[in-house]
Enzyme design. Structure first.
Site, PDB file in Angstrom:
ATOM      1  CB  ALA A  65      -2.714  -4.401  -9.871  1.00  0.00           C
ATOM      2  N   GLY A 109      -7.072  -6.019  -7.480  1.00  0.00           N
ATOM      3  CA  GLY A 109      -6.455  -7.322  -7.764  1.00  0.00           C
ATOM      4  C   GLY A 109      -6.322  -8.184  -6.517  1.00  0.00           C
ATOM      5  CD  GLU A 112      -9.671  -8.237 -10.174  1.00  0.00           C
ATOM      6  OE1 GLU A 112      -8.538  -7.710 -10.097  1.00  0.00           O
ATOM      7  OE2 GLU A 112     -10.387  -8.151 -11.162  1.00  0.00           O
ATOM      8  CD  GLU A 132     -10.237  -3.038  -9.772  1.00  0.00           C
ATOM      9  OE1 GLU A 132     -11.285  -2.732  -9.155  1.00  0.00           O
ATOM     10  OE2 GLU A 132      -9.711  -4.162  -9.696  1.00  0.00           O
TER      11      GLU A 132
HETATM   12  N1  CO8 Z   1      -0.162   0.078  -5.647  1.00  0.00           N
HETATM   13  C1  CO8 Z   1       1.012   0.600  -5.292  1.00  0.00           C
HETATM   14  N2  CO8 Z   1       1.258   1.120  -4.063  1.00  0.00           N
HETATM   15  C2  CO8 Z   1       0.233   1.085  -3.174  1.00  0.00           C
HETATM   16  C3  CO8 Z   1      -1.021   0.556  -3.486  1.00  0.00           C
HETATM   17  C4  CO8 Z   1      -1.203   0.030  -4.799  1.00  0.00           C
HETATM   18  N3  CO8 Z   1      -2.353  -0.552  -5.185  1.00  0.00           N
HETATM   19  N4  CO8 Z   1      -1.825   0.692  -2.396  1.00  0.00           N
HETATM   20  C5  CO8 Z   1      -1.083   1.278  -1.456  1.00  0.00           C
HETATM   21  N5  CO8 Z   1       0.161   1.519  -1.912  1.00  0.00           N
HETATM   22  C6  CO8 Z   1       1.275   2.160  -1.213  1.00  0.00           C
HETATM   23  C7  CO8 Z   1       1.061   3.650  -1.105  1.00  0.00           C
HETATM   24  O1  CO8 Z   1       1.472   4.294  -2.308  1.00  0.00           O
HETATM   25  C8  CO8 Z   1       1.932   3.980   0.084  1.00  0.00           C
HETATM   26  O2  CO8 Z   1       3.276   4.011  -0.333  1.00  0.00           O
HETATM   27  P1  CO8 Z   1       4.178   5.356  -0.051  1.00  0.00           P
HETATM   28  O3  CO8 Z   1       4.226   5.440   1.448  1.00  0.00           O
HETATM   29  O4  CO8 Z   1       5.480   5.007  -0.691  1.00  0.00           O
HETATM   30  O5  CO8 Z   1       3.434   6.473  -0.670  1.00  0.00           O
HETATM   31  C9  CO8 Z   1       1.786   2.748   0.979  1.00  0.00           C
HETATM   32  O6  CO8 Z   1       1.310   1.710   0.135  1.00  0.00           O
HETATM   33  C10 CO8 Z   1       0.758   2.957   2.076  1.00  0.00           C
HETATM   34  O7  CO8 Z   1      -0.448   3.372   1.464  1.00  0.00           O
HETATM   35  P2  CO8 Z   1      -1.276   4.662   1.956  1.00  0.00           P
HETATM   36  O8  CO8 Z   1      -0.339   5.693   2.516  1.00  0.00           O
HETATM   37  O9  CO8 Z   1      -2.157   5.081   0.823  1.00  0.00           O
HETATM   38  O10 CO8 Z   1      -2.108   4.012   3.140  1.00  0.00           O
HETATM   39  P3  CO8 Z   1      -3.519   4.477   3.705  1.00  0.00           P
HETATM   40  O11 CO8 Z   1      -3.724   3.680   4.930  1.00  0.00           O
HETATM   41  O12 CO8 Z   1      -3.593   5.952   3.781  1.00  0.00           O
HETATM   42  O13 CO8 Z   1      -4.583   4.031   2.567  1.00  0.00           O
HETATM   43  C11 CO8 Z   1      -5.579   2.518   0.983  1.00  0.00           C
HETATM   44  C12 CO8 Z   1      -4.791   2.673   2.300  1.00  0.00           C
HETATM   45  C13 CO8 Z   1      -7.003   3.058   1.135  1.00  0.00           C
HETATM   46  C14 CO8 Z   1      -5.638   1.024   0.686  1.00  0.00           C
HETATM   47  C15 CO8 Z   1      -4.865   3.273  -0.144  1.00  0.00           C
HETATM   48  O14 CO8 Z   1      -3.471   2.916  -0.141  1.00  0.00           O
HETATM   49  C16 CO8 Z   1      -5.398   2.971  -1.516  1.00  0.00           C
HETATM   50  O15 CO8 Z   1      -6.433   3.462  -1.889  1.00  0.00           O
HETATM   51  N6  CO8 Z   1      -4.652   2.147  -2.280  1.00  0.00           N
HETATM   52  C17 CO8 Z   1      -4.993   1.860  -3.674  1.00  0.00           C
HETATM   53  C18 CO8 Z   1      -6.176   0.919  -3.751  1.00  0.00           C
HETATM   54  C19 CO8 Z   1      -6.529   0.662  -5.196  1.00  0.00           C
HETATM   55  O16 CO8 Z   1      -6.870   1.543  -5.939  1.00  0.00           O
HETATM   56  N7  CO8 Z   1      -6.437  -0.618  -5.601  1.00  0.00           N
HETATM   57  C20 CO8 Z   1      -6.735  -1.026  -6.951  1.00  0.00           C
HETATM   58  C21 CO8 Z   1      -5.480  -1.003  -7.797  1.00  0.00           C
HETATM   59  S1  CO8 Z   1      -5.795  -1.368  -9.502  1.00  0.00           S
HETATM   60  C22 CO8 Z   1      -6.015  -3.040  -9.545  1.00  0.00           C
HETATM   61  O17 CO8 Z   1      -5.910  -3.717  -8.545  1.00  0.00           O
HETATM   62  C23 CO8 Z   1      -6.307  -3.652 -10.862  1.00  0.00           C
HETATM   63  C24 CO8 Z   1      -6.253  -5.159 -10.784  1.00  0.00           C
HETATM   64  C25 CO8 Z   1      -6.321  -5.758 -12.140  1.00  0.00           C
HETATM   65  C26 CO8 Z   1      -5.021  -6.372 -12.523  1.00  0.00           C
HETATM   66  C27 CO8 Z   1      -5.240  -7.437 -13.502  1.00  0.00           C
HETATM   67  C28 CO8 Z   1      -4.329  -7.333 -14.667  1.00  0.00           C
HETATM   68  C29 CO8 Z   1      -4.778  -8.246 -15.770  1.00  0.00           C
END
Ligand code: CO8
Length: 258
Positions: A65, A109, A112, A132
């Protein structure tokens, strides 16, 4: 219909839906989830379509998400909005077969969403995770429930408590994904699989989907009874007569979804 966060292509009998927010690794924001629910509902209602495939990019199916959208929201904000509740329900209401084709990150998400599909085909680059806990939250679209049913309690606890990622080989080994292909042929192979499904009786395919999904929802005795009744019911269809006649006549069946 034009979408901002999706690319939707209909080819033969398959609707291929690509999540398309490359700037955020396809993170699921409200816009994307609303469009996805609408696109899947439309595909489900389109008589021409017999299988739906959801995919992302080479780098990410979806990295979860959208954290930027969620970061400052309060309990009452997400509670009253029922964040992603309506969209998740719309996706789960789809009656036609839905396949996830996953390459790259499939996290939170995103994982999921893939698990809401009927089965998952993975590229050898796929990385699954429920990270998460690193954000101080718990999964919210089925991660604790569905991943546990797919891979068992021990591995699910490991994934949710450590936030570690699982590669495609491990995901196939533990039953999260059904098949793994080299990344460059993921879409081609998945479309072939969708084409195979499209050849079947849609009526029977929908019954199969309902019956298999029952296995996740009910007791063995209830599920077996449901399956037997559905088996009996298929004998009222033209497609059962055609399927069995074609077998006996050593020819391909011509199903009519009747
Ligand atoms: N949300 C928003 N932006 C994201 C997300 C995300 N989940 N993941 C990546 N991005 C963005 C980064 O912020 C970055 O943007 P910017 O260049 O503007 O800073 C761009 O995508 C590229 O990402 P990275 O530079 O971080 O790329 P890397 O190759 O270094 O890393 C990763 C890749 C490991 C995937 C890393 O981006 C990461 O850890 N992302 C977050 C993963 C995460 O924590 N996911 C869980 C999110 S919470 C969730 O999903 C809850 C679901 C439940 C919802 C249900 C509601 C009822």
């Amino acid at each position: 219909m034009a979408y901002e966060t999706l690319i939707v292509e209909i080819e033969d009998y398959t609707c291929l839906i690509r999540l398309n927010r490359p700037e955020a690794l396809n993170a699921l924001n409200s816009r994307l989830m609303g469009e996805l629910a609408a696109a899947m509902t439309a595909a489900d209602q389109n008589d021409k379509i017999r299988c739906i495939v959801i995919t992302g990019s080479d780098k990410a199916f979806a990295a979860g998400a959208d954290v930027k959208e969620m970061a400052t929201r309060s309990f009452s904000d997400v509670f009253f909005d029922n964040l992603f509740g309506a969209e998740a329900e719309a996706i789960q209401r789809v009656r036609k077969p839905v396949v996830a084709a996953v390459a790259g990150y499939c996290l939170g998400g995103g994982c999921e969403l893939a698990m809401m599909c009927d089965f998952i085909i993975a590229a050898d680059t796929a990385k699954f995770g429920q990270p998460e806990i690193n954000l101080g939250i718990v999964a919210g679209m089925g991660g604790t429930q569905r991943l546990t049913r797919f891979v068992g309690k021990s591995k699910s606890m490991d994934m949710h408590l450590t936030g570690r990622f699982m590669d495609a080989a491990e995901a196939e080994r533990c039953g999260l994904v059904s098949r793994v292909f080299p990344a460059k042929s993921l879409i081609e192979e998945t479309l072939k699989i969708a084409g195979k499904i499209a050849e079947k009786s849609m009526l029977t395919a929908m019954v199969v989907k309902e019956a298999v999904n029952r296995a996740q929802e009910t007791t063995l005795a209830e599920g077996l009874l449901f399956e037997r009744r559905m088996f009996h019911a298929t004998f009222s269809t033209e497609d059962q007569k055609e399927g069995m006649a074609a077998f006996l006549e050593k020819r391909q069946p011509q199903f009519r979804d009747r």
